[in-house]
Write a protein that holds these residues in place. Structure first.
Motif, short mmCIF file in Angstrom:
data_model
loop_
_atom_site.label_atom_id
_atom_site.label_comp_id
_atom_site.label_asym_id
_atom_site.label_seq_id
_atom_site.Cartn_x
_atom_site.Cartn_y
_atom_site.Cartn_z
N LYS A 13 0.84 -1.21 0.00
CA LYS A 13 0.00 0.00 0.00
C LYS A 13 0.87 1.25 0.00
CE LYS A 13 -3.90 -1.54 2.84
NZ LYS A 13 -4.64 -1.23 4.07
N GLU A 42 -8.25 -3.62 14.17
CA GLU A 42 -9.30 -3.27 13.20
C GLU A 42 -10.61 -3.93 13.64
OE1 GLU A 42 -8.01 -3.66 9.14
OE2 GLU A 42 -6.01 -2.93 9.65
N LYS A 54 -7.75 3.83 12.06
CA LYS A 54 -6.31 3.90 11.77
C LYS A 54 -5.84 5.34 11.60
CE LYS A 54 -6.66 0.50 8.54
NZ LYS A 54 -6.28 -0.51 7.53
N ASP A 70 -8.25 1.55 4.27
CA ASP A 70 -8.72 0.22 4.63
C ASP A 70 -9.34 -0.36 3.36
OD1 ASP A 70 -8.81 -1.64 6.93
OD2 ASP A 70 -10.88 -1.80 6.28
N SER A 71 -8.91 -1.54 3.02
CA SER A 71 -9.32 -2.08 1.73
C SER A 71 -9.49 -3.58 1.81
CB SER A 71 -8.28 -1.70 0.68
OG SER A 71 -6.98 -2.01 1.15
N SER A 86 -10.07 -9.32 4.79
CA SER A 86 -9.16 -9.77 3.72
C SER A 86 -7.75 -10.07 4.22
CB SER A 86 -9.09 -8.72 2.61
OG SER A 86 -10.33 -8.66 1.96
N ALA A 87 -7.22 -9.22 5.11
CA ALA A 87 -5.84 -9.40 5.58
C ALA A 87 -5.73 -10.59 6.52
CB ALA A 87 -5.34 -8.13 6.27
N PHE A 119 -12.48 -5.18 -5.73
CA PHE A 119 -11.64 -4.61 -4.69
C PHE A 119 -12.28 -3.31 -4.25
CE2 PHE A 119 -7.62 -6.76 -6.35
CZ PHE A 119 -7.35 -7.44 -5.16
N PHE A 154 0.64 -6.91 -4.69
CA PHE A 154 0.66 -7.64 -3.41
C PHE A 154 -0.71 -8.28 -3.20
CE2 PHE A 154 -1.95 -4.92 -0.65
CZ PHE A 154 -2.04 -3.77 -1.41
N TYR A 156 -4.01 -10.16 -3.04
CA TYR A 156 -4.77 -11.02 -3.95
C TYR A 156 -4.56 -10.65 -5.42
CZ TYR A 156 -7.18 -12.28 0.40
OH TYR A 156 -7.47 -12.71 1.68
N ASP A 157 -3.63 -9.75 -5.72
CA ASP A 157 -3.42 -9.31 -7.11
C ASP A 157 -3.24 -10.46 -8.11
OD1 ASP A 157 -3.77 -6.64 -6.58
OD2 ASP A 157 -1.63 -6.15 -6.49
N LYS A 177 -1.59 -0.21 -12.63
CA LYS A 177 -2.47 -0.62 -11.51
C LYS A 177 -3.08 0.62 -10.85
CE LYS A 177 -2.95 -2.84 -7.06
NZ LYS A 177 -2.43 -3.58 -5.92
N HIS A 182 -8.86 0.33 -7.19
CA HIS A 182 -9.68 0.87 -6.11
C HIS A 182 -8.89 1.93 -5.31
CE1 HIS A 182 -7.18 -2.43 -5.01
NE2 HIS A 182 -7.46 -2.39 -3.72
N ARG A 183 -7.64 1.59 -4.95
CA ARG A 183 -6.83 2.52 -4.14
C ARG A 183 -6.44 3.75 -4.95
NH1 ARG A 183 -3.74 -0.85 -2.80
NH2 ARG A 183 -5.01 -1.50 -1.05
P1 IMP Z 1 -6.22 -3.87 5.59
O1 IMP Z 1 -6.73 -2.70 4.80
O2 IMP Z 1 -4.95 -3.56 6.30
O3 IMP Z 1 -7.28 -4.47 6.46
O4 IMP Z 1 -5.78 -5.02 4.57
C1 IMP Z 1 -6.31 -5.09 3.32
C2 IMP Z 1 -6.03 -6.47 2.73
O5 IMP Z 1 -6.84 -6.60 1.55
C3 IMP Z 1 -4.58 -6.63 2.24
O6 IMP Z 1 -3.76 -7.22 3.21
C4 IMP Z 1 -4.76 -7.53 1.03
O7 IMP Z 1 -4.85 -8.88 1.43
C5 IMP Z 1 -6.11 -7.10 0.47
N1 IMP Z 1 -5.93 -6.01 -0.51
C6 IMP Z 1 -6.25 -4.69 -0.36
N2 IMP Z 1 -5.89 -4.00 -1.45
C7 IMP Z 1 -5.32 -4.88 -2.29
C8 IMP Z 1 -4.72 -4.74 -3.56
O8 IMP Z 1 -4.58 -3.65 -4.15
N3 IMP Z 1 -4.28 -5.87 -4.13
C9 IMP Z 1 -4.38 -7.10 -3.53
N4 IMP Z 1 -4.88 -7.29 -2.32
C10 IMP Z 1 -5.37 -6.17 -1.70
#
Ligand code: IMP
Length: 204
Positions: A13, A42, A54, A70-71, A86-87, A119, A154, A156-157, A177, A182-183
């Motif tokens: 990220k 979280e 956060k 947060d994603s 997801s994490a 995503f 990184f 799930y890409d 990318k 999404h980000r």
């Molecule tokens: P958190 O936002 O720290 O709860 O973690 C988000 C989790 O979602 C990451 O550890 C990845 O597993 C997944 N994730 C979020 N954004 C992406 C991305 O751009 N590519 C792939 N996996 C993502």
């Protein structure tokens, strides 16, 4: 010059967000750059809640303008899972490879036409002068593949396929990318908010 803290310990990220915010009139710093070691629990059930938890925690700890993402991945055939989890989907000590394997194992019987996913990213920006927090978001649709492909990015890409590009997210350069992810969208929505705050205050 003001500093902007990218409130994440996730290297993937951080690299993407640094790239998008590089033109802003501020120095971009990570928690490690300024000696902050903080793990925020979280506990939220939606991305918005966790992003706010956060950004507020890191703004409090640093006194800096703080931005948190947060994603996660929402898979239609799994009822929106893993979502905010997801994490942590394959356990707290799992690696990206473990998570990819686990997700694919949950989808062994799902045919191609039912493998839609998206995503999502929510970015929270907290101003340490008044604790006001702004939110921005972005999302990116795709298809979950049957096996991983590609070495970039990184998470799930490698199993997130983009039909319009005929590639997985892990086969894209960072620039491409960021232009569709999404980000990338959430971060571009954050730029006017950041410019405005950097104009009003000095964050040092
Ligand atoms: P958190 O936002 O720290 O709860 O973690 C988000 C989790 O979602 C990451 O550890 C990845 O597993 C997944 N994730 C979020 N954004 C992406 C991305 O751009 N590519 C792939 N996996 C993502």
């Amino acid at each position: 010059m003001s500093r902007l803290l990218i409130a994440t310990n996730n290297r993937g990220k951080l690299i993407e967000l640094r790239n998008i915010f590089q033109g802003l009139p501020c120095e971009i710093v990570s928690p490690a750059d300024i000696g902050i070691d903080l793990e925020v629990e979280e506990t939220g059930s939606i991305f918005e809640e966790n992003a706010i938890l956060k950004s507020v925690a890191f703004a409090r700890k640093s006194g800096l303008l703080a931005l948190a993402d947060d994603s996660g991945l929402e898979v239609k055939a799994l009822g929106g899972k893993p979502g905010v989890l997801s994490a942590r989907y394959a356990g707290t000590d799992a690696t990206d490879t473990d998570r990819v394997k686990f997700l694919l194992s949950q989808m062994l019987d799902v045919p191609l036409e039912k493998r839609q996913a998206r995503f999502r990213s929510v970015i929270a920006i907290t101003d340490p002068n008044d604790w006001h927090t702004e939110l921005c978001s972005g999302e990116c649709p795709g298809i979950i593949t049957f096996e991983p492909r590609g070495l970039n990015g990184f998470g799930y890409d490698p199993i997130f396929y983009l039909p319009q590009l005929s590639k997985t997210m892990a086969e894209l350069s960072r620039e491409v990318k960021n232009s569709i992810s999404h980000r990338g969208q959430a971060a571009r929505n954050a730029i006017p908010i950041l410019k405005n705050l950097l104009n009003i205050h000095k964050f040092t």
